[in-house]
Structure formats: structure tokens, C-alpha cells
Design a protein around this motif. Structure first.
Motif, PDB file in Angstrom:
ATOM      1  N   GLY A 151       0.815  -1.209   0.000  1.00 33.16           N
ATOM      2  CA  GLY A 151       0.000   0.000   0.000  1.00 33.16           C
ATOM      3  C   GLY A 151       0.848   1.258   0.000  1.00 33.16           C
ATOM      4  O   GLY A 151       0.565   2.210  -0.735  1.00 33.16           O
ATOM      5  N   LEU A 152       1.895   1.280   0.811  1.00 33.14           N
ATOM      6  CA  LEU A 152       2.761   2.464   0.869  1.00 33.14           C
ATOM      7  C   LEU A 152       3.570   2.638  -0.415  1.00 33.14           C
ATOM      8  O   LEU A 152       3.756   3.753  -0.900  1.00 33.14           O
ATOM      9  N   LEU A 153       4.069   1.538  -0.980  1.00 31.60           N
ATOM     10  CA  LEU A 153       4.821   1.636  -2.235  1.00 31.60           C
ATOM     11  C   LEU A 153       3.921   2.076  -3.392  1.00 31.60           C
ATOM     12  O   LEU A 153       4.299   2.933  -4.197  1.00 31.60           O
ATOM     13  N   ALA A 154       2.727   1.501  -3.463  1.00 31.69           N
ATOM     14  CA  ALA A 154       1.778   1.918  -4.497  1.00 31.69           C
ATOM     15  C   ALA A 154       1.362   3.365  -4.285  1.00 31.69           C
ATOM     16  O   ALA A 154       1.233   4.142  -5.242  1.00 31.69           O
ATOM     17  N   GLY A 155       1.166   3.753  -3.027  1.00 32.65           N
ATOM     18  CA  GLY A 155       0.805   5.135  -2.713  1.00 32.65           C
ATOM     19  C   GLY A 155       1.900   6.112  -3.098  1.00 32.65           C
ATOM     20  O   GLY A 155       1.619   7.200  -3.612  1.00 32.65           O
ATOM     21  N   ALA A 156       3.159   5.741  -2.871  1.00 32.70           N
ATOM     22  CA  ALA A 156       4.271   6.621  -3.251  1.00 32.70           C
ATOM     23  C   ALA A 156       4.333   6.798  -4.768  1.00 32.70           C
ATOM     24  O   ALA A 156       4.544   7.908  -5.270  1.00 32.70           O
ATOM     25  N   ALA A 157       4.129   5.706  -5.502  1.00 33.80           N
ATOM     26  CA  ALA A 157       4.124   5.803  -6.970  1.00 33.80           C
ATOM     27  C   ALA A 157       2.945   6.642  -7.448  1.00 33.80           C
ATOM     28  O   ALA A 157       3.097   7.510  -8.323  1.00 33.80           O
ATOM     29  N   LEU A 158       1.776   6.436  -6.854  1.00 33.64           N
ATOM     30  CA  LEU A 158       0.600   7.217  -7.233  1.00 33.64           C
ATOM     31  C   LEU A 158       0.752   8.686  -6.846  1.00 33.64           C
ATOM     32  O   LEU A 158       0.249   9.571  -7.535  1.00 33.64           O
TER      33      LEU A 158
ATOM     34  N   ALA B 110      -2.924   3.616   2.821  1.00 36.34           N
ATOM     35  CA  ALA B 110      -2.235   4.896   2.630  1.00 36.34           C
ATOM     36  C   ALA B 110      -2.229   5.402   1.194  1.00 36.34           C
ATOM     37  O   ALA B 110      -1.870   6.546   0.947  1.00 36.34           O
ATOM     38  N   ALA B 111      -2.634   4.593   0.221  1.00 36.27           N
ATOM     39  CA  ALA B 111      -2.539   5.004  -1.178  1.00 36.27           C
ATOM     40  C   ALA B 111      -3.496   6.143  -1.503  1.00 36.27           C
ATOM     41  O   ALA B 111      -3.119   7.106  -2.181  1.00 36.27           O
ATOM     42  N   GLY B 112      -4.735   6.065  -1.043  1.00 39.02           N
ATOM     43  CA  GLY B 112      -5.712   7.114  -1.323  1.00 39.02           C
ATOM     44  C   GLY B 112      -5.293   8.453  -0.742  1.00 39.02           C
ATOM     45  O   GLY B 112      -5.431   9.495  -1.383  1.00 39.02           O
ATOM     46  N   GLY B 113      -4.760   8.429   0.470  1.00 41.94           N
ATOM     47  CA  GLY B 113      -4.285   9.666   1.085  1.00 41.94           C
ATOM     48  C   GLY B 113      -3.099  10.249   0.345  1.00 41.94           C
ATOM     49  O   GLY B 113      -2.981  11.470   0.203  1.00 41.94           O
TER      50      GLY B 113
END
Length: 178
Positions: free
Chosen positions: A35-42, A108-111
């Protein structure tokens, strides 16, 4: 004009970070690390997309800007920011709730997407501020031409310019320091 762009940066950035922090506490379906890695990329993709979208329109309107006349109604920075935030408060609340709810799927990705949109708006305001500083003018949009807080919408026929000491905004829409 940069004030309108910058008005949305903080209400997206801070709730986005709060939603990401709340989302990091929830394990979610994919796990915190993914989730955090995908969120950072997004975050990076969203910030770049928001910063670059409609860039040619902003540049074209700035190139065709004319000097503000006596009949042009240009409002203060504080009024513009207050009106933008009032007009978008329900969208901002909905985006925050959606970002928190998405943490159960991808923590955490949406945030971070929400924070990325705020960062992209801030980057766009900085770019506009550099153009204003280079040209030694402040770009304004007539208030009767803006549509729902869009400084480069279809109703905007052109920007108006004033000297850099006009109004209560500095280059890039920042508050003027005394």
C-alpha cells in the motif's frame, strides 16, 4: 490567478497526509508495504499530472494578457481563497473520506493520491509565480469570468495584469509579506 491554483493545494495536501497516516494504521487487503509503495508511486504520478495539466492553456492566456482597466473587478487574495474553499468544501470532505475508506483495500494510497494532487497544485502555482516574476507582473482573472474556481476555464477569455505591488498577493499566489 495563481491564488486560485494555490487555494486548493493546502486543503488537499494536509488531509491527504492525514488520510495516509490513518491508512498506514490499517493493514488492508494488500498489506502495508504494498500500500505504501503503491501510494508513493501514485503520489508522484498524480503530482506530475496535476502540475502539467492545462499548462499550454495557462501559457497562452498569460501571453495574451492585457493590462487591467478601471472597470475590471479584481478581488483580494483572502477573499479568493475563502470563496474557493467554501465552494469546494464538500468535494474536499468527500475526497478525504474516500481516501480513508480506500485504506481498507490499499493502505495509505488514497491519502497519498490526495496529497499528490495538493503538491501538483503547489508546483503549478510556483511555475506561474516564476512567470510572474520573470515578466514583473501579477496575472489576474476577472471574477465574472471564473467558473467554479477554474482560472483557465472556457469562460476565461484572457488574463489581466497589474504591477507586482498591486493587491495582497505575492508572485505565485503566496500571501504578501510586509
Amino acid at each position: 490567478m495563481a491564488v486560485i491554483v494555490r487555494a486548493g493545494a493546502a486543503p488537499l495536501w494536509w488531509p491527504g497526509l492525514l488520510a495516509a497516516a490513518i491508512g498506514a494504521l490499517v493493514p488492508g487487503l494488500t498489506g502495508r508495504r504494498i500500500g505504501l509503495l503503491a501510494g508513493a508511486a501514485l503520489f508522484l504520478i498524480t503530482a506530475a499530472a496535476v502540475a502539467l495539466v492545462r499548462g499550454r492553456r495557462y501559457t497562452a492566456l498569460a501571453a495574451a494578457a492585457t493590462r487591467a482597466g478601471r472597470s475590471d473587478f479584481l478581488q483580494d487574495r483572502a477573499v479568493t481563497v475563502r470563496e474557493w474553499r467554501r465552494g469546494h468544501r464538500w468535494w474536499l470532505l468527500g475526497a478525504f473520506l474516500a481516501a480513508v475508506a480506500s485504506a481498507f483495500l490499499l493502505p495509505a494510497a488514497g491519502g497519498l493520491v490526495l496529497a499528490g494532487a495538493g503538491a501538483g497544485l503547489w508546483i503549478k502555482a510556483v511555475r506561474i509565480g516564476r512567470a510572474e516574476h520573470r515578466d514583473d507582473v501579477l496575472y489576474w482573472v476577472r471574477t465574472d469570468w471564473t467558473e467554479r474556481g477554474r482560472p483557465a476555464g472556457k469562460r476565461v477569455k484572457g488574463y489581466r495584469t497589474t504591477g507586482p505591488m498591486a493587491g495582497d498577493a505575492a508572485f505565485g499566489g503566496a500571501p504578501r509579506r510586509s
